[in-house]
Design a protein around this motif. Structure first.
Motif, PDB file in Angstrom:
ATOM      1  N   ASN A 149      53.856  70.573  77.716  1.00 32.01           N
ATOM      2  CA  ASN A 149      54.931  71.461  77.015  1.00 32.01           C
ATOM      3  C   ASN A 149      55.494  72.361  78.204  1.00 32.01           C
ATOM      4  N   ARG A 150      54.383  72.553  79.007  1.00 29.72           N
ATOM      5  CA  ARG A 150      54.812  73.690  80.231  1.00 29.72           C
ATOM      6  C   ARG A 150      55.935  73.143  81.224  1.00 29.72           C
ATOM      7  N   ILE A 151      55.861  71.814  81.138  1.00 32.79           N
ATOM      8  CA  ILE A 151      56.810  70.934  82.395  1.00 32.79           C
ATOM      9  C   ILE A 151      57.936  70.210  81.788  1.00 32.79           C
ATOM     10  N   LYS A 152      57.760  69.805  80.380  1.00 34.31           N
ATOM     11  CA  LYS A 152      58.799  68.847  79.798  1.00 34.31           C
ATOM     12  C   LYS A 152      60.477  69.376  79.759  1.00 34.31           C
ATOM     13  N   ASP A 153      60.382  70.413  79.824  1.00 36.64           N
ATOM     14  CA  ASP A 153      61.754  71.312  79.560  1.00 36.64           C
ATOM     15  C   ASP A 153      62.378  71.768  80.804  1.00 36.64           C
ATOM     16  N   ARG A 154      61.565  71.437  82.001  1.00 36.36           N
ATOM     17  CA  ARG A 154      62.418  71.937  83.331  1.00 36.36           C
ATOM     18  C   ARG A 154      63.682  71.543  83.536  1.00 36.36           C
ATOM     19  N   PRO A 155      64.437  72.041  83.926  1.00 30.20           N
ATOM     20  CA  PRO A 155      66.190  71.625  84.009  1.00 30.20           C
ATOM     21  C   PRO A 155      66.274  70.368  84.763  1.00 30.20           C
ATOM     22  N   ASP A 206      48.833  78.406  91.974  1.00 29.73           N
ATOM     23  CA  ASP A 206      49.399  79.071  90.821  1.00 29.73           C
ATOM     24  C   ASP A 206      50.618  78.894  90.353  1.00 29.73           C
ATOM     25  N   GLY A 207      51.263  77.799  90.802  1.00 33.86           N
ATOM     26  CA  GLY A 207      52.735  77.339  90.239  1.00 33.86           C
ATOM     27  C   GLY A 207      52.951  75.878  90.282  1.00 33.86           C
ATOM     28  N   PHE A 208      53.947  75.365  89.931  1.00 30.51           N
ATOM     29  CA  PHE A 208      54.292  74.180  89.557  1.00 30.51           C
ATOM     30  C   PHE A 208      54.598  73.433  91.093  1.00 30.51           C
ATOM     31  N   SER A 209      53.998  72.378  91.182  1.00 33.08           N
ATOM     32  CA  SER A 209      54.211  71.489  92.576  1.00 33.08           C
ATOM     33  C   SER A 209      54.458  69.970  92.039  1.00 33.08           C
ATOM     34  N   ALA A 210      54.619  69.315  93.152  1.00 35.29           N
ATOM     35  CA  ALA A 210      54.973  67.958  93.193  1.00 35.29           C
ATOM     36  C   ALA A 210      54.018  67.127  92.339  1.00 35.29           C
ATOM     37  N   ALA A 211      52.575  67.816  92.643  1.00 35.44           N
ATOM     38  CA  ALA A 211      51.409  67.193  92.170  1.00 35.44           C
ATOM     39  C   ALA A 211      51.580  66.934  90.579  1.00 35.44           C
ATOM     40  N   GLY A 248      51.941  64.971  85.835  1.00 43.65           N
ATOM     41  CA  GLY A 248      52.481  65.473  84.626  1.00 43.65           C
ATOM     42  C   GLY A 248      53.277  64.467  83.901  1.00 43.65           C
ATOM     43  N   SER A 249      54.184  63.506  84.752  1.00 42.28           N
ATOM     44  CA  SER A 249      54.847  62.551  84.309  1.00 42.28           C
ATOM     45  C   SER A 249      53.787  61.404  83.730  1.00 42.28           C
ATOM     46  N   GLN A 250      53.108  61.041  84.473  1.00 42.68           N
ATOM     47  CA  GLN A 250      52.036  60.094  83.739  1.00 42.68           C
ATOM     48  C   GLN A 250      51.610  60.439  82.504  1.00 42.68           C
ATOM     49  N   LEU A 251      50.899  61.517  82.581  1.00 42.52           N
ATOM     50  CA  LEU A 251      50.483  62.365  81.163  1.00 42.52           C
ATOM     51  C   LEU A 251      51.494  62.244  80.003  1.00 42.52           C
ATOM     52  N   GLY A 252      52.645  62.963  80.352  1.00 40.92           N
ATOM     53  CA  GLY A 252      53.794  62.898  79.444  1.00 40.92           C
ATOM     54  C   GLY A 252      54.140  61.470  78.663  1.00 40.92           C
ATOM     55  N   TYR A 253      54.300  60.558  79.692  1.00 45.06           N
ATOM     56  CA  TYR A 253      54.389  59.057  79.209  1.00 45.06           C
ATOM     57  C   TYR A 253      53.362  58.655  78.208  1.00 45.06           C
ATOM     58  N   GLY A 254      51.924  58.901  78.744  1.00 39.90           N
ATOM     59  CA  GLY A 254      51.023  58.371  77.912  1.00 39.90           C
ATOM     60  C   GLY A 254      50.869  59.188  76.475  1.00 39.90           C
ATOM     61  N   MET A 300      60.360  59.081  87.887  1.00 40.23           N
ATOM     62  CA  MET A 300      59.742  60.294  88.382  1.00 40.23           C
ATOM     63  C   MET A 300      60.325  60.751  89.698  1.00 40.23           C
ATOM     64  N   ALA A 301      60.520  59.438  90.619  1.00 41.12           N
ATOM     65  CA  ALA A 301      61.224  59.759  91.513  1.00 41.12           C
ATOM     66  C   ALA A 301      62.614  60.468  91.524  1.00 41.12           C
ATOM     67  N   ARG A 302      63.257  60.211  90.593  1.00 40.49           N
ATOM     68  CA  ARG A 302      64.510  60.676  90.306  1.00 40.49           C
ATOM     69  C   ARG A 302      64.510  62.401  89.949  1.00 40.49           C
ATOM     70  N   TRP A 303      63.355  62.574  89.001  1.00 41.85           N
ATOM     71  CA  TRP A 303      63.335  63.986  88.587  1.00 41.85           C
ATOM     72  C   TRP A 303      63.046  64.679  89.991  1.00 41.85           C
ATOM     73  N   MET A 304      61.926  64.123  90.710  1.00 39.38           N
ATOM     74  CA  MET A 304      61.786  65.020  92.142  1.00 39.38           C
ATOM     75  C   MET A 304      63.063  65.087  92.868  1.00 39.38           C
TER      76      MET A 304
END
Length: 209
Positions: free
Chosen positions: A183-189, A150-155, A160-166, A19-23
Motif C-alpha cells: 500500500n505504501r508503493i502501489k499508488d506511486r505516480p 529511510d526512503g523508497f529506492s529501486a530495491a 515490492g513489485s514481486q510482493l505486489g504481484y504475489g 517492473m523495468a518500465r516502472w523503473m
C-alpha cells in the motif's frame, strides 16, 4: 554536435518488463519500448543477438545491453543518480536486490509450480524453504518502512513489485507487513503511469490479434 542519449526497453506487457518500465518512469528520462511476442519475435535472430536467452526484459542504453530484470533496475538506479533511487546504504540495497532476484523469486516460483523441497534437501537450494523466505522479509518489513534506508529506492521497486504481484494473484499470503508495504508503493505516480501504458499495449494487442 550534441549526442542524444538513447534508452530502449524490449518487453512484453505481461512480463517482468512491467517492473523495468516502472523503473524507467521513475527515472524520468526519454525512452522507447519495443514489444516482442513470446515464441516469435523474442526468438528471432535480431533479438537473440541482444539477448541469447530469448526473453524479456532487455535494456539498451547508448548501445550497452543489460538483461535480467534485477540488473536492469539496479543499472538504471546507478546510471541516473539524479532520480534518487540508488539508496545511500549500498549494503542494504544490494542485499535486498539480490534477495529478490534469488531466494524470493525462486521460492515463490517453486511454490506456484508445486515444487516442494524436502526438509532434508533444503541445503541444496538457495532459499532453504518458502516459509523461511517469507519470515525473513516479514521481519524486515515489520521493523521498517523501506528495505534500504529511510526512503523508497529501486530495491523497494523490485522486491515490492514481486510482493505486489504475489498478493494480487494469491501466490503470497496477505501478512500485515506485506499489505502495508504494498500500500505504501502501489499508488506511486510512476507505477500508475507504467501500468496504464502496458495495460493499453496489452489491450491493443488483443484487439489486433
Amino acid at each position: 554536435m550534441e549526442v542524444t542519449m538513447t534508452l530502449t526497453l524490449y518487453s512484453h506487457p505481461m512480463s517482468r518488463g512491467r517492473m523495468a518500465r516502472w523503473m524507467l518512469e521513475e527515472v524520468g528520462q526519454p525512452y522507447e519500448v519495443v514489444y516482442l511476442d513470446y515464441g516469435t519475435s523474442m526468438k528471432a535472430p535480431g533479438y537473440l543477438a541482444l539477448n541469447p536467452m530469448g526473453k524479456v526484459p532487455a535494456l539498451v542504453h547508448d548501445g550497452h545491453v543489460v538483461t535480467e530484470c534485477a540488473a536492469v533496475i539496479a543499472y538504471l538506479a546507478d546510471a541516473f543518480p539524479q532520480a534518487g533511487l540508488m539508496a545511500p546504504d549500498r549494503a542494504a540495497f544490494y542485499r535486498w536486490m539480490f534477495f529478490g532476484a534469488g531466494p524470493f523469486e525462486a521460492a515463490v516460483t517453486n511454490r506456484a509450480l508445486g515444487v516442494e523441497v524436502p526438509p532434508e534437501k533444503a541445503g541444496f537450494v538457495g532459499y532453504g524453504g518458502f516459509d523461511r523466505v517469507l519470515d525473513t522479509l516479514d521481519a524486515t518489513l515489520s521493523a521498517r518502512d523501506w528495505l534500504a534506508g529511510d526512503g523508497f529506492s529501486a530495491a523497494d521497486l523490485y522486491v515490492g513489485s514481486q510482493l505486489g504481484y504475489g498478493l494480487v494473484f494469491g501466490t503470497l499470503p496477505a501478512r500485515a507487513s506485506f499489505t502495508a508495504y504494498w500500500n505504501r508503493i502501489k499508488d506511486r505516480p510512476a507505477r500508475l503511469r507504467a501500468s496504464a501504458l502496458d495495460d493499453a499495449a496489452l489491450a491493443k494487442a488483443k484487439q489486433n490479434g
